[in-house]
Scaffold this motif. Structure first.
Motif, PDB file in Angstrom:
ATOM      1  N   CYS A   1      23.355  -1.313 -26.077  1.00 48.03           N
ATOM      2  CA  CYS A   1      23.259  -2.893 -26.169  1.00 48.03           C
ATOM      3  C   CYS A   1      24.566  -3.200 -26.160  1.00 48.03           C
ATOM      4  O   CYS A   1      24.710  -4.372 -25.196  1.00 48.03           O
ATOM      5  CB  CYS A   1      22.950  -3.284 -27.846  1.00 48.03           C
ATOM      6  N   GLU A   2      25.599  -2.772 -26.168  1.00 45.19           N
ATOM      7  CA  GLU A   2      27.142  -2.917 -25.858  1.00 45.19           C
ATOM      8  C   GLU A   2      27.194  -2.968 -24.377  1.00 45.19           C
ATOM      9  O   GLU A   2      27.922  -3.975 -23.991  1.00 45.19           O
ATOM     10  CB  GLU A   2      27.970  -1.805 -26.647  1.00 45.19           C
TER      11      GLU A   2
ATOM     12  N   MET B   1      26.525  -8.121 -19.013  1.00 51.54           N
ATOM     13  CA  MET B   1      26.513  -9.602 -18.708  1.00 51.54           C
ATOM     14  C   MET B   1      27.857 -10.284 -18.666  1.00 51.54           C
ATOM     15  O   MET B   1      28.127 -11.370 -17.987  1.00 51.54           O
ATOM     16  CB  MET B   1      25.620 -10.184 -19.833  1.00 51.54           C
TER      17      MET B   1
ATOM     18  N   LEU C   1      28.878  -9.435 -28.947  1.00 54.50           N
ATOM     19  CA  LEU C   1      27.628  -8.942 -29.481  1.00 54.50           C
ATOM     20  C   LEU C   1      27.867  -9.195 -31.163  1.00 54.50           C
ATOM     21  O   LEU C   1      26.659  -8.922 -31.603  1.00 54.50           O
ATOM     22  CB  LEU C   1      27.589  -7.503 -28.927  1.00 54.50           C
TER      23      LEU C   1
ATOM     24  N   GLN D   1      25.194  -3.289 -22.260  1.00 49.73           N
ATOM     25  CA  GLN D   1      23.993  -4.577 -21.725  1.00 49.73           C
ATOM     26  C   GLN D   1      24.977  -5.905 -21.651  1.00 49.73           C
ATOM     27  O   GLN D   1      25.067  -6.622 -20.752  1.00 49.73           O
ATOM     28  CB  GLN D   1      22.901  -4.633 -22.360  1.00 49.73           C
ATOM     29  N   GLN D   2      25.909  -6.032 -23.015  1.00 51.89           N
ATOM     30  CA  GLN D   2      26.569  -7.254 -23.103  1.00 51.89           C
ATOM     31  C   GLN D   2      27.679  -7.299 -22.232  1.00 51.89           C
ATOM     32  O   GLN D   2      28.022  -8.220 -21.575  1.00 51.89           O
ATOM     33  CB  GLN D   2      27.123  -7.106 -24.615  1.00 51.89           C
ATOM     34  N   LEU D   3      28.533  -5.862 -22.165  1.00 51.70           N
ATOM     35  CA  LEU D   3      29.681  -5.903 -21.120  1.00 51.70           C
ATOM     36  C   LEU D   3      29.043  -6.325 -19.725  1.00 51.70           C
ATOM     37  O   LEU D   3      29.660  -6.993 -19.163  1.00 51.70           O
ATOM     38  CB  LEU D   3      30.003  -4.474 -21.082  1.00 51.70           C
TER      39      LEU D   3
ATOM     40  N   PHE E   1      11.828  -0.556 -24.442  1.00 50.72           N
ATOM     41  CA  PHE E   1      12.519  -1.662 -25.053  1.00 50.72           C
ATOM     42  C   PHE E   1      13.481  -2.360 -24.402  1.00 50.72           C
ATOM     43  O   PHE E   1      13.681  -3.543 -24.294  1.00 50.72           O
ATOM     44  CB  PHE E   1      12.727  -1.118 -26.711  1.00 50.72           C
TER      45      PHE E   1
ATOM     46  N   MET F   1      16.786 -11.163 -20.262  1.00 47.60           N
ATOM     47  CA  MET F   1      18.324 -11.768 -20.223  1.00 47.60           C
ATOM     48  C   MET F   1      18.787 -11.943 -18.677  1.00 47.60           C
ATOM     49  O   MET F   1      19.519 -12.774 -18.375  1.00 47.60           O
ATOM     50  CB  MET F   1      19.079 -10.651 -20.874  1.00 47.60           C
TER      51      MET F   1
ATOM     52  N   SER G   1      20.555   5.914 -33.453  1.00 42.02           N
ATOM     53  CA  SER G   1      21.164   4.569 -33.758  1.00 42.02           C
ATOM     54  C   SER G   1      22.306   4.600 -33.144  1.00 42.02           C
ATOM     55  O   SER G   1      22.816   3.157 -32.481  1.00 42.02           O
ATOM     56  CB  SER G   1      21.442   4.335 -35.162  1.00 42.02           C
TER      57      SER G   1
ATOM     58  N   ALA H   1      21.628   3.675 -29.400  1.00 40.47           N
ATOM     59  CA  ALA H   1      21.037   2.425 -29.249  1.00 40.47           C
ATOM     60  C   ALA H   1      22.091   1.319 -29.177  1.00 40.47           C
ATOM     61  O   ALA H   1      21.932   0.516 -28.420  1.00 40.47           O
ATOM     62  CB  ALA H   1      19.928   2.280 -30.400  1.00 40.47           C
ATOM     63  N   ALA H   2      23.033   1.205 -30.314  1.00 40.24           N
ATOM     64  CA  ALA H   2      24.102   0.220 -30.237  1.00 40.24           C
ATOM     65  C   ALA H   2      24.781   0.355 -29.113  1.00 40.24           C
ATOM     66  O   ALA H   2      25.360  -0.800 -28.430  1.00 40.24           O
ATOM     67  CB  ALA H   2      24.656   0.436 -31.645  1.00 40.24           C
TER      68      ALA H   2
ATOM     69  N   HIS I   1      13.935  -6.300 -22.815  1.00 42.39           N
ATOM     70  CA  HIS I   1      14.669  -7.253 -23.375  1.00 42.39           C
ATOM     71  C   HIS I   1      15.673  -7.635 -22.244  1.00 42.39           C
ATOM     72  O   HIS I   1      15.845  -8.726 -22.144  1.00 42.39           O
ATOM     73  CB  HIS I   1      15.434  -6.824 -24.529  1.00 42.39           C
TER      74      HIS I   1
ATOM     75  N   ASN J   1      20.614 -15.075 -24.981  1.00 41.32           N
ATOM     76  CA  ASN J   1      20.706 -13.774 -24.612  1.00 41.32           C
ATOM     77  C   ASN J   1      21.657 -13.043 -25.652  1.00 41.32           C
ATOM     78  O   ASN J   1      21.386 -11.829 -26.010  1.00 41.32           O
ATOM     79  CB  ASN J   1      21.608 -13.655 -23.066  1.00 41.32           C
TER      80      ASN J   1
ATOM     81  N   LEU K   1      11.111  -1.141 -30.526  1.00 40.72           N
ATOM     82  CA  LEU K   1      12.379  -0.591 -31.234  1.00 40.72           C
ATOM     83  C   LEU K   1      12.026   0.066 -32.328  1.00 40.72           C
ATOM     84  O   LEU K   1      12.358   1.173 -32.793  1.00 40.72           O
ATOM     85  CB  LEU K   1      13.423  -1.672 -31.082  1.00 40.72           C
TER      86      LEU K   1
END
Lengths: 324, 324
Positions: free
Chosen positions: B140-141, B147, A26, B143-145, B73, B81, B133, B136-137, B77, A100, B110
């Motif tokens: 996202c972290e 994946m 990320l 979601q990345q994990l 949002f 992905m 914020s 929100a970050a 997204h 992604n 967003l």
């Protein structure tokens, strides 16, 4: 004061920005994207906007970086949408990693951009946030219009100018307005600077269109004529289509329909030939100059010491005369 | 007061939200995504957090919608992905339009989510924005994990719980904390509510994992066993892999390696058989209950009238007992 004072301060501050650590997938793309460089014009405009009104322009430093992080977020997402393989000569994030990763890193960059605004003094914070958000939405609208135009048979010059206003110019205008407000400018002066910025922004994009065709291959950094090969609806092409007589119109349409790679060189030469017949270069330069003069008039109207405006005038001139 | 007062207020307010008009390709997907419905749990939590401390919980209405717009949002997204074709039974935005439209509409969502926070009173605004914020970050972290886990051979239970904490739970926690602070809660009470929310969030996700295998096909709304078929590293599978003896381990690995569509039914039955042998259902229910009890203890600790907490306790119970 010299421009390098501002750009050096900015370069150091950007190099020290912390975006996050884990997961690496990320945050590494964010560092990669931010370290690619670029001209850093937008945050520089914010600092120069502030120094017009205050010696303590450093208070605009984090907000200036917000503008730059936001700009790089738009590049990251635009590059996915445009399937661009390269950015500043290096692989784009969606190519180096995958789409992604590019979507999600971009999302976090937008969040980080907002965060860089939160230290703004309370009295100015809500307005700054609102204007930033409005600008951000407009930039997205511009990108959507740009994508729409690729599929539309007819795009008018007015539509095109409106699109580049949104996609490119409003952010330059906001960068200046933000700096001005943080420096203590009146709303009227901040608005003059915003309009100075948007005028320069449109001129900047038109200059880009022009360089694609008339730039020097050695200094331009991209293949000259790339826009012609890809039928990009630039100011040059749209003006040519509008001004062309029947025969020229037919020739243009025939070349637009010819996308064979082996015909690319002949296509560039032929379309450029029609541009020359129609004096497209002169017309474009005249419009750029119009925007540039408008920009200067707005700068002139700002209530700030003439010698402090010199840096902004210089930067604007530099942008107009750039060869890449 | 009844829960429906809050949810009806929310439904009307969400229906009246204006996102923008032109270009349509940008704003139509936002309206589509927001009109798909869903349980609106997060904004409801914000309102219920506020009403613990004030009768004027309506002041939390726009911030509550910020949380819901942000949540949608992330769905928009994430669906790109995850290449998800459907969301709540309807085509996802990237399928109905295209991925570019989904990227860009999500970006604007967003921005619009942030905008819904800017009316917060100045004294509370910077903290609310920072916490939003940060959350929100973190989402996202998460979601990345999530994946990353798809590609990793070994994921520990601790890593999994950390991932769902980020991807799902922190936003529920933030929704409550935000409402509490807007209602006038002390930082300590707001923190208790945040932890009530994150505990409920983890329990909620574990319940989701459980329903996939043990849910009633008629009420669940998705194909039962879908996670088993796709080898999703859920709490159930990770626990089974950790608890399995050598023979069970071998059987699980064999089925994980068998992705033939015609074997799907047998795969679900076999893996479920091992889950039963290892009492995975009981273990999962025990962990859910642990989180749920922890959540209730945090709610208990909040300094607010007991009758006002009843609504939150009721909603939490409803989430725990849901069948879909």
């Amino acid at each position: 004061m010299d421009l390098s004072v501002f750009s050096n301060t900015l370069t150091s501050a950007l190099a020290e920005l912390h975006y996050g650590n884990q997961p690496q997938e990320l945050y590494e793309p964010i560092r990669y994207s931010m370290s690619m460089g670029g001209k850093r014009i937008r945050p520089l405009l914010t600092l120069l906007g502030a120094q017009l009104f205050t010696d303590d322009w450093q208070r605009a430093l984090r907000p200036a970086m917000a503008v730059e992080v936001f700009h790089n977020f738009t590049l990251l997402h635009d590059d996915i949408m445009d399937q661009a393989p390269l950015r500043r000569g290096q692989p784009t994030v969606h190519v180096k990693w995958n789409p992604n990763v590019a979507i999600l890193s971009g999302d976090v960059m937008l969040v980080r951009a907002y965060e860089l605004l939160f230290d703004i003094e309370p009295a100015l914070l809500p307005e700054a946030l609102r204007r930033f958000s409005q600008t951000a939405a407009e930039v997205c609208e511009g990108q959507q219009l740009d994508m729409n135009f690729e599929k539309e048979a007819h795009v008018s010059i007015a539509q095109y100018l409106d699109m580049i206003q949104l996609k490119t110019a409003v952010l330059l205008g906001f960068a200046l307005e933000l700096g001005a407000r943080l420096g203590g400018a009146s709303p009227a002066d901040a608005d003059h600077l915003r309009r100075f910025g948007t005028d320069i922004g449109v001129a900047f994009q038109l200059r880009d269109d022009l360089l694609d065709v008339y730039g020097d291959a050695a200094t331009f950094g991209k293949r000259v004529g790339g826009d012609i090969v890809s039928n990009k609806k630039t100011y040059l092409l749209l003006t040519a289509l509008e001004q062309a007589n029947e025969a020229q119109q037919a020739t243009l349409q025939r070349w637009i329909g010819n996308n064979a790679p082996e015909a690319a060189e002949a296509k560039v030469a032929a379309v450029k030939g029609i541009y020359d017949e129609l004096q497209i270069r002169t017309r474009t330069e005249a419009l750029i100059n119009e925007y540039f003069q408008d920009a200067l008039a707005h700068l002139e109207a700002v209530q700030a010491p003439a010698e402090r405006k010199q840096l902004l005038r210089g930067l604007a001139l530099q942008l107009m005369e750039r060869e890449n």
